[in-house]
Design a protein around this motif. Sequence first.
Motif, PDB file in Angstrom:
ATOM      1  N   ARG A  83      40.116  28.721  33.950  1.00  0.00           N
ATOM      2  CA  ARG A  83      39.781  30.018  33.368  1.00  0.00           C
ATOM      3  C   ARG A  83      41.021  30.616  32.687  1.00  0.00           C
ATOM      4  N   PHE A 122      35.259  28.108  24.925  1.00  0.00           N
ATOM      5  CA  PHE A 122      35.504  29.221  25.842  1.00  0.00           C
ATOM      6  C   PHE A 122      34.157  29.872  26.126  1.00  0.00           C
ATOM      7  N   ALA A 123      33.850  30.117  27.393  1.00  0.00           N
ATOM      8  CA  ALA A 123      32.547  30.661  27.760  1.00  0.00           C
ATOM      9  C   ALA A 123      32.696  31.747  28.805  1.00  0.00           C
ATOM     10  N   SER A 124      31.953  32.842  28.599  1.00  0.00           N
ATOM     11  CA  SER A 124      31.916  33.938  29.554  1.00  0.00           C
ATOM     12  C   SER A 124      30.450  34.310  29.767  1.00  0.00           C
ATOM     13  N   PHE A 146      37.763  35.842  19.642  1.00  0.00           N
ATOM     14  CA  PHE A 146      36.963  36.254  20.790  1.00  0.00           C
ATOM     15  C   PHE A 146      36.259  37.573  20.487  1.00  0.00           C
ATOM     16  N   ARG A 188      28.765  34.656  26.197  1.00  0.00           N
ATOM     17  CA  ARG A 188      29.706  34.667  25.075  1.00  0.00           C
ATOM     18  C   ARG A 188      30.336  33.284  24.991  1.00  0.00           C
ATOM     19  N   GLU A 225      37.540  37.379  30.922  1.00  0.00           N
ATOM     20  CA  GLU A 225      37.887  36.079  31.479  1.00  0.00           C
ATOM     21  C   GLU A 225      36.899  35.040  30.971  1.00  0.00           C
ATOM     22  N   TYR A 226      37.422  33.929  30.486  1.00  0.00           N
ATOM     23  CA  TYR A 226      36.593  32.875  29.917  1.00  0.00           C
ATOM     24  C   TYR A 226      36.864  31.556  30.641  1.00  0.00           C
ATOM     25  N   ARG A 227      35.796  30.831  30.903  1.00  0.00           N
ATOM     26  CA  ARG A 227      35.950  29.457  31.367  1.00  0.00           C
ATOM     27  C   ARG A 227      36.251  28.565  30.155  1.00  0.00           C
TER      28      ARG A 227
END
Length: 636
Positions: free
Chosen positions: A123, A150-152, A71, A23, A76-78
């Motif tokens: 994060r 933002f990456a998950s 989103f 994501r 939780e997203y980096r």
Amino acid sequence: MKRLTGLAANFALVLAVTAAEPRLVLVEAEQSAEPGGWVVDQQFMDVMGSPYLLAHGLGRPVAPARLRATFPEPGEYRVWVRTRDWAAPRGPGAFRLRVNGAPLAAVFGQDGDGAWHWQEGGRVRVEGGDAALELEDLTGFEGRCDAVLFASGVPDDYRPPNAGDELARWRRARLGLPERPEPAGAFDFVVAGGGYAGTCAALAAARLGLRVALIQDRPVLGGNGSGEVRVGPIGALEVPPFPRNGDLMKEIHAASTRGGGSGGLRPEPNDAAVLRLIAAETNLTLFLETRVTGAVKAGERLAAVVARHTRTSREVQIAGALFADCTGDGALGALAGADFALGREGRDRTGESLAPETGDRMVMGMSNFWTARRTNKPAAFPACPWALPITEESVDVSVPKYPVKFGRHPYAAGWNWESGFNRDPLLEAEQIRDHNFRAIYGTWDFLKNRGKERAKYASAELEWVAFIAGKRESRRLLGDLVLTEQDIRQPKLYPDGCVTATWYFDIHYPHPDNTKHFPGEEFRSLAYDDPNFERLRGDIPGRETRIKPYPIPFRCLYSRNVPNLFMAGRDISVTHVALAPVRVMNTTGQMGAVVGRAAFLCRSLGVAPRELYEKHLDAFKRLLADPGLGQKACAD
């Protein structure tokens, strides 16, 4: 259906998780609906990949920029931010990112080697749906943010693409942009670049009845003469053989000038008035905040341009019959494969007395003007250890000095604040501009905090610093004739002389006294009219050389190998030396008027620019002598 149990079920779950798509939520900073005190900077997008937000606060933190991220689901997203430590290491462009009001621990803009990169920021937990983002400037010293990611569900070693076509494709996919640009109409005449040359070209053609598109990558018109750069226009208007060439520049000056401002630093012009002038033209479509990024050809001819909006990233395709490159950088010509030159031709090749013995890549540089104002109370300014180390010996190296006409300023810096002579004006433009920043802030830090005259500046503060660089030279597109120093000095008069240049051979060089203190990093220039030129000249050839009014040939105003491409401005077909007297803005504006009127005649006669010269030169001259002839033809 058979139900999986035990190890089989666990294995299937692992496969499902492994196969799940990451994501990724990408937020482009320049798309912010509320930029606060940040400004959109598009100048370097061709090199670094995108416009970005710049915290241009003159040493005072600017108001936060507000963005939104959507989103797809909670989790939780980096977090990564694409940024640049512009005065590395640990330069002053520090800022924070807040997500729903909570700041991330990371400080951005101070981590890196000076290149654009994705800085990881830790994060963050989000609950899904929209989230409010804020860019919080911490210094006011040119922090910059291109995008937030933002990456998950990505691997531990994941890094977003950072350059070139890979970044462009990835960005397009993340933003959901169409694969192909959207059609934005077909026009008789498409003008790239909205400085004085492009504005006059578009006005001239539209008033003669052509359907015109004018593409400008800033929110204002005027280029170096706009309120963003504030270079005063110079060069004579209304001179033979075609005094009517100056009509449009006179009209623009009447609308935009707020008193004074010929040469050097000018008072802020009325940019809104110039926009109103263009908006009144029913035949003219203005594409503001739109940058030409591609060219579509049909054989040797241009068929369309691709242009990208600098805030939304949407691309459009604008078709045309005739085109004009008025970008100053020859950007459209380069995209279309037009022949061009860059740098100085050697005397061994051209025989020009003002040329170096052999050719090189040196160009005239870029300037960022700046002013300081007096206040009624003490005004502090922070120390700038990352700026250039200015001293009593290096603080004042050249004349003429500023202020001249602006007595309310304790300091006003103009044209001779110039750098980039020996750097690539296209690939290194951001570094050149930033070097000017380091010189400006270093000088003001010295004057305020350490100089022997610091009491004089105790109640003064920075008032304005241009963040858009004023360029003098980059690509020069080559036409059927390349104008030289000898042509202008003899003078050699050509039958197609059409735009009269009146300025002198105003070539700029690094100032030798500045070189002593900053070798290879000069930020002050020397020109022939400096009263100390003979003492300082070293191995610089020539001296101040005035010219008689000289009509630039029409063959310098169209491409020799792209048949339907005109050019007007500082990217016309001249040598480095011959550029010096023809590059000033009143002259380039008149080039635009000539090119716009030539486009009208080309469309009327069904010919290309070269054929206009070869077969219809007399008709062209009659139109330049009396543009009303074309207007009458339109009315008839």
